[in-house]
Write an enzyme that holds these catalytic residues in place. Structure first.
Site, PDB file in Angstrom:
ATOM      1  N   LYS A   1      24.145 -15.681  50.196  1.00  0.00           N
ATOM      2  CA  LYS A   1      22.757 -15.465  49.752  1.00  0.00           C
ATOM      3  C   LYS A   1      22.336 -16.508  48.727  1.00  0.00           C
ATOM      4  O   LYS A   1      21.194 -16.943  48.702  1.00  0.00           O
ATOM      5  CB  LYS A   1      22.587 -14.051  49.190  1.00  0.00           C
ATOM      6  CG  LYS A   1      22.541 -13.006  50.282  1.00  0.00           C
ATOM      7  CD  LYS A   1      21.857 -11.741  49.827  1.00  0.00           C
ATOM      8  CE  LYS A   1      21.804 -10.724  50.956  1.00  0.00           C
ATOM      9  NZ  LYS A   1      21.461  -9.383  50.497  1.00  0.00           N
TER      10      LYS A   1
ATOM     11  N   LYS B   1      26.290 -13.857  62.439  1.00  0.00           N
ATOM     12  CA  LYS B   1      25.857 -12.459  62.489  1.00  0.00           C
ATOM     13  C   LYS B   1      24.380 -12.328  62.865  1.00  0.00           C
ATOM     14  O   LYS B   1      23.565 -13.130  62.423  1.00  0.00           O
ATOM     15  CB  LYS B   1      26.112 -11.895  61.083  1.00  0.00           C
ATOM     16  CG  LYS B   1      25.904 -10.429  60.923  1.00  0.00           C
ATOM     17  CD  LYS B   1      26.117 -10.002  59.475  1.00  0.00           C
ATOM     18  CE  LYS B   1      24.828 -10.067  58.672  1.00  0.00           C
ATOM     19  NZ  LYS B   1      24.884  -9.385  57.376  1.00  0.00           N
TER      20      LYS B   1
ATOM     21  N   LYS C   1      18.388  -9.964  59.913  1.00  0.00           N
ATOM     22  CA  LYS C   1      16.936  -9.742  59.781  1.00  0.00           C
ATOM     23  C   LYS C   1      16.199 -11.028  59.493  1.00  0.00           C
ATOM     24  O   LYS C   1      15.050 -11.203  59.844  1.00  0.00           O
ATOM     25  CB  LYS C   1      16.677  -8.855  58.554  1.00  0.00           C
ATOM     26  CG  LYS C   1      16.982  -7.423  58.717  1.00  0.00           C
ATOM     27  CD  LYS C   1      16.828  -6.719  57.365  1.00  0.00           C
ATOM     28  CE  LYS C   1      17.304  -5.294  57.477  1.00  0.00           C
ATOM     29  NZ  LYS C   1      17.412  -4.612  56.213  1.00  0.00           N
TER      30      LYS C   1
HETATM   31  P1  TYM Z   1      22.156  -3.950  54.952  1.00  0.00           P
HETATM   32  O1  TYM Z   1      20.797  -3.422  54.798  1.00  0.00           O
HETATM   33  O2  TYM Z   1      22.364  -5.420  54.897  1.00  0.00           O
HETATM   34  O3  TYM Z   1      22.809  -3.480  56.299  1.00  0.00           O
HETATM   35  C1  TYM Z   1      22.801  -2.097  56.639  1.00  0.00           C
HETATM   36  C2  TYM Z   1      23.991  -1.774  57.534  1.00  0.00           C
HETATM   37  O4  TYM Z   1      23.912  -2.539  58.746  1.00  0.00           O
HETATM   38  C3  TYM Z   1      25.146  -3.207  58.970  1.00  0.00           C
HETATM   39  N1  TYM Z   1      24.869  -4.470  59.666  1.00  0.00           N
HETATM   40  C4  TYM Z   1      25.485  -4.852  60.795  1.00  0.00           C
HETATM   41  N2  TYM Z   1      26.424  -4.264  61.536  1.00  0.00           N
HETATM   42  C5  TYM Z   1      26.831  -4.920  62.650  1.00  0.00           C
HETATM   43  N3  TYM Z   1      26.348  -6.125  63.046  1.00  0.00           N
HETATM   44  C6  TYM Z   1      25.399  -6.747  62.316  1.00  0.00           C
HETATM   45  N4  TYM Z   1      24.905  -7.911  62.734  1.00  0.00           N
HETATM   46  C7  TYM Z   1      24.913  -6.108  61.133  1.00  0.00           C
HETATM   47  N5  TYM Z   1      23.985  -6.437  60.201  1.00  0.00           N
HETATM   48  C8  TYM Z   1      23.976  -5.417  59.310  1.00  0.00           C
HETATM   49  C9  TYM Z   1      25.715  -3.429  57.576  1.00  0.00           C
HETATM   50  O5  TYM Z   1      27.108  -3.609  57.627  1.00  0.00           O
HETATM   51  C10 TYM Z   1      25.326  -2.150  56.875  1.00  0.00           C
HETATM   52  O6  TYM Z   1      26.252  -1.127  57.136  1.00  0.00           O
HETATM   53  N6  TYM Z   1      24.807  -3.412  50.868  1.00  0.00           N
HETATM   54  C11 TYM Z   1      24.382  -2.640  52.018  1.00  0.00           C
HETATM   55  C12 TYM Z   1      23.413  -1.532  51.630  1.00  0.00           C
HETATM   56  C13 TYM Z   1      24.007  -0.585  50.660  1.00  0.00           C
HETATM   57  C14 TYM Z   1      25.036   0.348  50.925  1.00  0.00           C
HETATM   58  C15 TYM Z   1      25.258   1.043  49.698  1.00  0.00           C
HETATM   59  C16 TYM Z   1      25.770   0.660  52.064  1.00  0.00           C
HETATM   60  C17 TYM Z   1      23.651  -0.438  49.347  1.00  0.00           C
HETATM   61  N7  TYM Z   1      24.389   0.542  48.766  1.00  0.00           N
HETATM   62  C18 TYM Z   1      26.222   2.049  49.610  1.00  0.00           C
HETATM   63  C19 TYM Z   1      26.734   1.650  51.955  1.00  0.00           C
HETATM   64  C20 TYM Z   1      26.964   2.335  50.757  1.00  0.00           C
HETATM   65  C21 TYM Z   1      23.703  -3.635  52.930  1.00  0.00           C
HETATM   66  O7  TYM Z   1      23.673  -4.780  52.670  1.00  0.00           O
HETATM   67  O8  TYM Z   1      23.088  -3.140  53.963  1.00  0.00           O
END
Ligand code: TYM
Length: 335
Positions: free
Chosen positions: A116, A198, A201
């Site tokens: 990032k 990956k 978004k």
């Molecule tokens: P975020 O919003 O980036 O992603 C949300 C969830 O989607 C999964 N993910 C994927 N899985 C498979 N293939 C992909 N291409 C892909 N892109 C995203 C992520 O692994 C995630 O599970 N930091 C977390 C948000 C968060 C969180 C937490 C999660 C904040 N606090 C506490 C669990 C527990 C995140 O970046 O999500």
């Protein structure tokens, strides 16, 4: 107010932009049935989203939309505690305390921070650096045993465990040390235009990413254009055939079939037929979700009532842990 007989599960997503097929297959799809076994908490992680500059009007709208998408995907807010992270002040409070138990060295090793920081090199803020500490606070506040996430969040889960163990070693058993739960398929959905990175978004190439709100024709068109090799064999081999393997993974995650069965099903067929089948399967999976989502967007009152009710529960549960932490570290509480 909470079901003590069940173990606790915690997860969430950032409230930024539209969700992708990666978010859905890697996380959301796996969440829907978890309440049968776990007491579940799911956050709209709006504080985490602030690590990247947001347009306030769009951000507010996106946050409510994410909540509606959770519900549309089948997360029942009557059974699961689906709430807003920023509405529960214990998250930010515990994050501060945990910051004091986290080392600069371990945060600088986080690959997501490095990625990032490279992408947003005009805004490498301290929040981006301490992002995993807020995530640890989210999880530990609810004494979660299990955290279902996609593969990219594994490192954040490991640091959460390290922080919890460090704290417990000093103060006794304050936190449950959580385990990650990674689904068998769909934990690593790759970009359709570059299957070695990956699906994300924020990809500038719109053909690289399937958004959950893409219509059927768009979904099928994007899959038809997916980058694959010049071979013709439908075989699972991530190193030699990353594009086809990604499509096999997606098809398998959506249909519930094993990768072997998928390869058998398409044995002797061409890439064109296979890509069409994957596109159709994904579109079929997303159609009911999209219909429900459109309905929910019109019912702001229902969504807001659900948010308010669940915020209340999250506050109650998380405060119990925060009170204990405050007592352990010696902050003065006057009763
Ligand atoms: P975020 O919003 O980036 O992603 C949300 C969830 O989607 C999964 N993910 C994927 N899985 C498979 N293939 C992909 N291409 C892909 N892109 C995203 C992520 O692994 C995630 O599970 N930091 C977390 C948000 C968060 C969180 C937490 C999660 C904040 N606090 C506490 C669990 C527990 C995140 O970046 O999500």
């Amino acid at each position: 107010m909470s079901d003590d007989s069940k173990k606790v599960l915690y997860s969430g997503m950032q409230a930024t932009g539209s969700l992708t097929l990666g978010n859905y297959l890697g996380a959301l799809k796996n969440w829907v049935k978890m309440h049968e076994e776990y007491e579940c908490f799911y956050g709209v992680m709006d504080l985490h989203s602030l690590t990247v500059r947001q347009d306030p009007v769009q951000f507010r709208a996106n946050s409510r939309k994410l909540y509606a998408l959770y519900v549309a995907a089948g997360l029942d807010p009557e059974i699961n505690c689906v709430y807003f992270q920023s509405h529960v002040s214990s998250h930010a409070e515990l994050a501060w305390i945990l910051n004091c138990f986290t080392y600069m060295g371990e945060l600088s090793r986080m690959t997501q921070f490095k990625d990032k920081a490279q992408k947003h090199n005009d805004n490498i803020n301290a929040g981006l650096f301490t992002y995993p500490v807020l995530m640890a606070a989210d999880i530990l506040l609810y004494q979660a045993h299990l955290v279902p996430v996609g593969h990219d969040q594994m490192q954040h889960l490991e640091i959460t465990r390290d922080i919890a163990e460090r704290f417990n070693n000093i103060y006794g058993d304050v936190f449950v040390v959580p385990e990650a739960y990674i689904g068998k398929q769909g934990a690593r959905v790759m970009s359709l235009s570059d299957p070695c990175s990956k699906m994300s978004k924020s990809d500038e190439n719109v053909n690289a990413t399937i958004y959950l709100t893409d219509d059927r024709d768009t979904i099928i068109r994007k899959f038809k254009r997916a980058v694959t090799d010049s071979d013709t064999e439908i075989r699972y081999d991530i190193d030699e055939k990353p594009g086809i393997s990604n499509l096999i993974d997606i098809y398998s995650a959506v249909t519930g079939k094993s990768t072997d069965d998928v390869c058998m099903e398409f044995n002797g067929k061409g890439y064109g037929d296979f890509k069409l089948a994957v596109g159709e399967a994904v579109a079929d999976e997303l159609t009911p979700l999209q219909k429900r989502y459109e309905e929910l967007l019109k019912d702001k009152k229902y969504i807001d009532e659900c948010i308010l009710r669940n915020d209340e529960k999250a506050r109650y549960v998380s405060q119990k842990t925060l009170r204990k932490v405050r007592r352990k570290v010696g902050l003065l509480d006057i009763k």
